[in-house]
Design a protein around this motif. Structure first.
Motif, PDB file in Angstrom:
ATOM      1  N   LYS A  22       0.829  -1.207   0.000  1.00  0.00           N
ATOM      2  CA  LYS A  22       0.000   0.000   0.000  1.00  0.00           C
ATOM      3  C   LYS A  22       0.859   1.250   0.000  1.00  0.00           C
ATOM      4  O   LYS A  22       1.959   1.282   0.552  1.00  0.00           O
ATOM      5  N   GLY A  23       0.318   2.294  -0.643  1.00  0.00           N
ATOM      6  CA  GLY A  23       1.071   3.542  -0.716  1.00  0.00           C
ATOM      7  C   GLY A  23       0.240   4.667  -1.302  1.00  0.00           C
ATOM      8  O   GLY A  23      -0.971   4.552  -1.497  1.00  0.00           O
ATOM      9  N   PHE A  52       2.879   2.213   5.621  1.00  0.00           N
ATOM     10  CA  PHE A  52       2.910   2.183   4.167  1.00  0.00           C
ATOM     11  C   PHE A  52       4.142   1.428   3.673  1.00  0.00           C
ATOM     12  O   PHE A  52       5.147   1.307   4.376  1.00  0.00           O
ATOM     13  N   ASP A  53       4.037   0.945   2.440  1.00  0.00           N
ATOM     14  CA  ASP A  53       5.123   0.187   1.829  1.00  0.00           C
ATOM     15  C   ASP A  53       5.900   0.987   0.792  1.00  0.00           C
ATOM     16  O   ASP A  53       7.092   0.753   0.593  1.00  0.00           O
ATOM     17  N   PRO A 216      -6.646   9.105  -1.138  1.00  0.00           N
ATOM     18  CA  PRO A 216      -6.822   7.678  -0.919  1.00  0.00           C
ATOM     19  C   PRO A 216      -5.510   6.901  -0.889  1.00  0.00           C
ATOM     20  O   PRO A 216      -4.429   7.444  -1.138  1.00  0.00           O
ATOM     21  N   THR A 217      -5.645   5.608  -0.600  1.00  0.00           N
ATOM     22  CA  THR A 217      -4.535   4.651  -0.591  1.00  0.00           C
ATOM     23  C   THR A 217      -4.675   3.718  -1.787  1.00  0.00           C
ATOM     24  O   THR A 217      -5.769   3.226  -2.062  1.00  0.00           O
ATOM     25  N   ALA A 243     -10.426   4.511   0.269  1.00  0.00           N
ATOM     26  CA  ALA A 243     -10.503   5.910   0.677  1.00  0.00           C
ATOM     27  C   ALA A 243      -9.438   6.269   1.702  1.00  0.00           C
ATOM     28  O   ALA A 243      -8.970   7.403   1.747  1.00  0.00           O
ATOM     29  N   ASN A 244      -9.056   5.313   2.553  1.00  0.00           N
ATOM     30  CA  ASN A 244      -7.965   5.557   3.492  1.00  0.00           C
ATOM     31  C   ASN A 244      -7.289   4.221   3.802  1.00  0.00           C
ATOM     32  O   ASN A 244      -7.799   3.154   3.437  1.00  0.00           O
ATOM     33  N   PRO A 245      -6.134   4.240   4.453  1.00  0.00           N
ATOM     34  CA  PRO A 245      -5.370   3.000   4.614  1.00  0.00           C
ATOM     35  C   PRO A 245      -6.004   1.982   5.550  1.00  0.00           C
ATOM     36  O   PRO A 245      -5.563   0.825   5.587  1.00  0.00           O
ATOM     37  N   PHE A 246      -7.029   2.393   6.314  1.00  0.00           N
ATOM     38  CA  PHE A 246      -7.680   1.466   7.233  1.00  0.00           C
ATOM     39  C   PHE A 246      -8.983   0.905   6.667  1.00  0.00           C
ATOM     40  O   PHE A 246      -9.590   0.011   7.264  1.00  0.00           O
ATOM     41  N   ASN A 247      -9.434   1.423   5.544  1.00  0.00           N
ATOM     42  CA  ASN A 247     -10.605   0.861   4.880  1.00  0.00           C
ATOM     43  C   ASN A 247     -10.270  -0.517   4.314  1.00  0.00           C
ATOM     44  O   ASN A 247      -9.100  -0.818   4.036  1.00  0.00           O
TER      45      ASN A 247
END
Length: 366
Positions: A22-23, A52-53, A216-217, A243-247
């Motif tokens: 993810k990034g 993030f990666d 977003p992610t 929409a975000n990294p926790f979605n």
């Protein structure tokens, strides 16, 4: 006839043979003149804390007359032991904006100097440099004003403010329907950080509370954990956007005579029904039925509900024989909280995630 199917057990989303990474593909540090309180070190440290990666800081090249190598890339804070950092910039030309990505440093000055050239001349520079060109925010005032035959990918989700991206989806669908297999990505396009220490708040500081790294992610399914593999997967459309990294991350699969297909795959159709599976990986909100809108060839096909326990939904359709068909999904429902960017959820509304397509009967040499 399109048929929704009942969900069963939670799927194995490990996808043996590859890795999900993810990034964020679009951010501006203080090397862009329209940015504030946002040095590369702050951006990178935030992304590291969020797990993030990979990351691409894409400052406006016009603000440094093309010399990003002596500015963003030379910044002492442009480094990380945990993140894969791409070299790039936002090519900022009179007729539009393109994000440039590369695993390694390249001669961006040469690209900047050719920014107003004819597309076929710009293509030769691109080929010589070996860089990835991504069409930025194609429906805004600073739209992508170049040929889509130059683009290796397209930004369909720009910033946390979802409604402004709806026209970009139509542009992407137009390209897909025309026969182009064009991978989609997101990008926060964040410009402003929260002041710390001696930094001074500006009228635009508020933006950091609703649009920052990861809003977003973009999730990339790469064959290995490397920058070259990430770009290869982005071109191939092996990606989805949240929409975000926790979605939850959305994955789209299909079963065909060629085996199990995933986003970016292309298979022939023989007139028989194909079973599609939508899977929400990660941490879908407990007990929630997300709405999965299925798009086929630019038109709504059906809406199915994910199972609250498994995160799965399925449907059946028949891709036409001898004709191009593509399928993609949009996920709607409640946003998972992103407390580090607390007002981003309201900006994204109920748009949770998007998939890339699965293709049938496309010409990979188009």
């Amino acid at each position: 006839m399109t048929e929704p199917l009942q969900s069963s057990a939670r799927p194995d989303t490990s996808n043996a043979g590859g890795v999900w990474l993810k990034g964020d593909w679009h951010m501006h540090s203080h090397h862009s003149l329209d940015s504030s309180n946002n040095p590369p070190a702050k951006i990178i440290a935030f992304a590291e804390r969020m797990g993030f990666d990979y990351l691409a800081i894409t400052d406006h090249d016009v603000h440094v007359l093309g010399n990003v190598a002596a500015n963003t890339w030379a910044d002492p804070g442009f480094k990380s032991d945990r993140l894969m950092l791409f070299y790039g910039a936002e090519l900022t030309a009179a007729r539009g904006h393109i994000n440039i990505f590369s695993p390694e440093p390249y001669d961006h000055q040469r690209l900047f100097d050719a920014r107003d050239a004819r597309d076929w001349d710009l293509r030769e520079v691109k080929r010589a440099l070996g860089v990835h060109m991504s069409a930025n925010h194609p429906s805004t005032k600073n739209h992508y004003g170049f040929s889509f035959d130059l683009a290796d990918s397209i930004e369909v989700w720009n910033t946390s403010v979802w409604p402004k991206n709806v026209p970009a989806l139509r542009i992407w669908d137009d390209m897909l329907k025309s026969g182009r297999m064009l991978g989609a990505r997101g990008g926060s396009d964040s410009h402003h950080g929260t002041p710390v220490g001696e930094e001074v708040e500006t009228p635009l500081t508020i933006e950091a509370s609703y649009n920052y790294v990861g809003t977003p992610t973009t999730w990339i399914y790469a064959r290995e954990r490397s920058k070259s593999a990430i770009l290869e997967a982005l071109v191939a459309g092996r990606a989805s956007i949240s929409a975000n990294p926790f979605n939850p991350r959305v994955e789209l699969h299909a079963c065909s005579e060629d085996g199990r297909l995933m986003m970016g795959d292309n298979a022939p159709s023989d007139g028989r029904p194909v079973e599609f599976e939508i899977a929400l990986a990660g941490e879908p909100m407990a007990g929630v039925q997300y709405r999965a809108h299925v798009i086929k060839n630019r038109e709504p096909l059906c809406t199915v509900l994910t199972d609250p326990q498994t995160g799965l939904a399925r449907f059946i359709d028949i891709p036409e024989v001898g004709m191009r068909s593509y399928y993609r999904v949009e996920i709607y429902g409640p946003q998972t909280p992103y407390p580090q960017v607390p007002f981003s959820m309201a900006q994204s509304g109920d748009t949770v995630a998007l998939s890339n397509p699965i293709y049938f009967n496309y010409d990979p040499q188009f």
